[in-house]
Design a protein around this motif. Structure first.
Motif, short mmCIF file in Angstrom:
data_model
loop_
_atom_site.label_atom_id
_atom_site.label_comp_id
_atom_site.label_asym_id
_atom_site.label_seq_id
_atom_site.Cartn_x
_atom_site.Cartn_y
_atom_site.Cartn_z
N UNK A 75 0.80 -1.22 0.00
CA UNK A 75 0.00 0.00 0.00
C UNK A 75 0.84 1.28 0.00
N UNK A 76 2.01 1.23 0.62
CA UNK A 76 2.91 2.38 0.76
C UNK A 76 2.34 3.48 1.64
N UNK A 77 1.10 3.88 1.44
CA UNK A 77 0.50 4.91 2.28
C UNK A 77 -0.91 4.48 2.67
N UNK A 78 -1.34 4.97 3.83
CA UNK A 78 -2.65 4.59 4.35
C UNK A 78 -3.69 5.68 4.19
N UNK A 79 -3.26 6.90 4.02
CA UNK A 79 -4.18 8.01 3.79
C UNK A 79 -3.51 8.99 2.85
N UNK A 109 -5.66 -9.34 4.17
CA UNK A 109 -5.07 -8.07 4.59
C UNK A 109 -4.20 -8.35 5.80
N UNK A 110 -2.96 -7.87 5.74
CA UNK A 110 -1.98 -8.14 6.80
C UNK A 110 -1.41 -6.82 7.31
N UNK A 111 -1.44 -6.65 8.62
CA UNK A 111 -0.76 -5.50 9.23
C UNK A 111 -0.42 -5.80 10.68
N UNK A 112 0.45 -4.98 11.26
CA UNK A 112 0.91 -5.19 12.63
C UNK A 112 0.05 -4.49 13.66
N UNK A 113 -0.91 -3.72 13.24
CA UNK A 113 -1.80 -3.06 14.18
C UNK A 113 -2.76 -4.10 14.77
N UNK A 154 -3.53 -10.00 11.72
CA UNK A 154 -3.18 -8.79 12.45
C UNK A 154 -2.53 -9.15 13.78
N UNK A 155 -2.12 -8.13 14.50
CA UNK A 155 -1.63 -8.35 15.86
C UNK A 155 -2.82 -8.69 16.75
N UNK A 156 -2.52 -9.31 17.88
CA UNK A 156 -3.57 -9.60 18.86
C UNK A 156 -4.08 -8.29 19.46
N UNK A 157 -5.27 -8.31 19.98
CA UNK A 157 -5.87 -7.11 20.57
C UNK A 157 -5.37 -6.89 22.00
N UNK A 158 -4.08 -6.71 22.15
CA UNK A 158 -3.46 -6.43 23.45
C UNK A 158 -2.34 -5.41 23.24
N UNK A 159 -1.91 -4.74 24.28
CA UNK A 159 -0.75 -3.85 24.14
C UNK A 159 0.49 -4.66 23.74
N UNK A 210 -8.89 -5.00 16.13
CA UNK A 210 -9.96 -4.05 16.41
C UNK A 210 -9.47 -2.63 16.17
N UNK A 211 -10.12 -1.94 15.26
CA UNK A 211 -9.76 -0.56 14.96
C UNK A 211 -8.61 -0.41 13.99
N UNK A 212 -8.09 -1.51 13.46
CA UNK A 212 -7.00 -1.44 12.50
C UNK A 212 -7.49 -1.11 11.10
N UNK A 213 -6.57 -0.73 10.24
CA UNK A 213 -6.89 -0.34 8.87
C UNK A 213 -7.48 -1.49 8.06
N UNK A 214 -7.23 -2.73 8.47
CA UNK A 214 -7.77 -3.89 7.75
C UNK A 214 -9.30 -3.86 7.72
N UNK A 215 -9.92 -3.38 8.76
CA UNK A 215 -11.38 -3.28 8.78
C UNK A 215 -11.89 -2.31 7.72
#
Length: 175
Positions: free
Chosen positions: A85-89, A108-112, A142-147, A115-120
């Motif tokens: 994607x190179x850019x998200x917005x 769709x793969x990302x490290x965020x 995606x990453x797990x929904x934890x810090x 929940x609330x990630x750009x994949x949604x």
């Protein structure tokens, strides 16, 4: 890409946030383009051509997606396209829709976090515009929904790994 995107960000009349992924420092090496190399903001690139499944991703997960695509080609004979994607917005909707129409399957793969990630958002855009082209549901790795933990072993557990991508592509290809 980093050089070209940074030049585009500096020259843009609008406010631009430019993030570099520290994982890529000293890991990914490439020839620096000479001259006034500028990469347009909001323009994705096909990092790997494929015809069976599309992986839509950015930043460090591009490299994990490329590793997964190689493994899937070698082990399963699957042709996986990787869209960086190179850019998200702004998002490059045209490139996203083109790859979905080509393969009829999207991961769709990302490290965020999930929940609330750009994949949604990307999933919603694909469903709204390309639903009739889909042969399988859009999946996310995606990453797990934890810090994010500090310990390297725990960080590796929380963040998406190449093996997670391989497993998801195999699931998509089975539809």
């Amino acid at each position: 890409d980093a050089k070209g995107l940074l030049k585009a960000a500096v020259r843009d009349d609008d406010c631009v946030l430019f993030f570099e992924h520290k994982y890529l420092y000293r890991r990914i090496k490439a020839e620096m383009p000479a001259g006034d190399h500028v990469v347009p903001i909001g323009k994705a690139r096909i990092a790997r051509e494929g015809s069976d499944v599309s992986i839509i991703t950015y930043a460090a997960t591009v490299w994990k997606a490329l590793e997964a695509a190689e493994a899937l080609q070698r082990e399963d004979g699957l042709s996986v396209e990787v869209l960086d994607l190179r850019s998200l917005a702004p998002l490059d909707d045209d490139a996203i829709f083109a790859t979905v129409r080509k393969t009829n399957r999207a991961l769709i793969v990302h490290e965020d976090t999930r929940t609330g990630g750009i994949a949604g958002e990307i999933t919603a855009r694909i469903n709204e515009t390309c639903f009739e082209w889909l042969d399988a549901p859009v999946l996310r790795v995606t990453a797990h929904d934890i810090p994010l933990p500090y310990a390297p072993q725990l960080e590796d557990f929380v963040l998406p790994q190449t093996s997670d991508i391989v497993r998801a592509v195999r699931r998509l290809a089975a539809y």
